[in-house]
Design a protein around this motif. Sequence first.
Motif, short mmCIF file in Angstrom:
data_model
loop_
_atom_site.label_atom_id
_atom_site.label_comp_id
_atom_site.label_asym_id
_atom_site.label_seq_id
_atom_site.Cartn_x
_atom_site.Cartn_y
_atom_site.Cartn_z
N LEU A 171 1.57 11.61 9.16
CA LEU A 171 2.25 12.67 8.41
C LEU A 171 1.34 13.19 7.30
N ARG A 172 0.65 12.26 6.60
CA ARG A 172 -0.25 12.68 5.54
C ARG A 172 -1.41 13.50 6.10
N GLN A 173 -1.96 13.06 7.23
CA GLN A 173 -3.06 13.80 7.85
C GLN A 173 -2.59 15.19 8.30
N ASP A 174 -1.40 15.23 8.93
CA ASP A 174 -0.86 16.53 9.35
C ASP A 174 -0.63 17.44 8.15
N THR A 175 -0.15 16.84 7.06
CA THR A 175 0.11 17.63 5.85
C THR A 175 -1.18 18.17 5.25
N GLU A 176 -2.21 17.28 5.20
CA GLU A 176 -3.50 17.71 4.66
C GLU A 176 -4.12 18.81 5.52
N GLU A 177 -4.03 18.66 6.85
CA GLU A 177 -4.57 19.69 7.74
C GLU A 177 -3.83 21.00 7.58
N TRP A 178 -2.51 20.90 7.42
CA TRP A 178 -1.72 22.12 7.23
C TRP A 178 -2.09 22.79 5.92
N CYS A 179 -2.21 21.95 4.85
CA CYS A 179 -2.57 22.50 3.54
C CYS A 179 -3.96 23.14 3.58
#
Length: 376
Positions: free
Chosen positions: A49-57
């Motif tokens: 989830l953190r990786q997906d969030t960072e990639e989205w950001c």
Amino acid sequence: PRSSENEAVIESCFRRLLASIESEREKIRQTWVSIDGDTKTTTVELDKLRQDTEEWCFAERHKVESEWKRLDRLREKMSVLYPNEKGQMLEINCSGRIFAFPKSSLCYIEGSYLNHMFSEAFVHKVPRDSKGRFFLDFNPACFALIVEYLQKAQFAPEAAPHVPPELQQSMDILAEALNIGIFLRPNRIQLDHVTSLSVKGNAVESTHQGWQLISAEDPLPLSGAAYFEMKVISNPDSSRGGLAVGLCGHKLGAKEIFTIGLPDAVWYVSNNGLVAGRQDDKSVISMENMQKKQQFKTGSVVGVKHDICTRSIQFYINRVSIGICTLNPELLDNFRVLFPVFALYVAGQTIAVDFAAICPSAAKGPPITGDRHAFG
């Protein structure tokens, strides 16, 4: 007998107690294993989830930055194409020489500091002369080349202006200071050659036996030190030499492609050494400490650095210096410009040139390359 019965009852109860304790211990163990498994699963899910969030950001930030850049470019363009100013003429006193051109023509050097200078936000800060004309303390001959380009750009915006050799150094300094892109184009291998060499981008292949010479399209920048590299993709017979790289004081012509004995050229020839000027001409170089018999083997990388301050040329093999030579001060008029040059002799030799390679000696300082770029 009663004592034996009591002992049996006690033993039975003790066994049941042990079994109950073991059962509870197993439940606790299973609960712990379950919690540990849930923790690992949760950790993996949180990491994802953190990786997906960072990639989205990151993606969203990139979108926002791209949009800001697009808006900045639009603002810059509109700053010189403001509807009420389309017919406005700029009168400029450049170190005593007077120029006049439409303000709207500045859109052809979009993104340059000259464009910014005459935008609505900054034009009031440009000094004026006694007659109210904008005053610029630039080299007037070089500024004339910029104005000439602006006058022709509406008809041929991609046509790079010709810079006379005697103005090349001053033009490099001015173009880099003002970030005028048309004068800062990346260098490349000569396009209008008449050799039998096969040229694809910046890769060159020899197809016939015998010396075949080719130069870069543009000279090295003279606003500071410059560097480029030649990677040897294939050299079937490196022990015999027949491969050279260097610098020449002019762009090679059709009658100069079959010999490395040029009066204003400095070469390093594989398995040979430094060759300068015509045969047996010792006047081109004032001093040198070049290693000899260095071979340009397949896979090796040969670098060439020119230092404008000392007018020296340094050669590297696999990013390790093999020596330096200094041009004769009395012949510097022959080296007002310096074109990278390449000579192939053996059929099947192939090289790839990188004009954007960074000089080994610049590892801890500003990058030194063979391409022109804006200051800062």
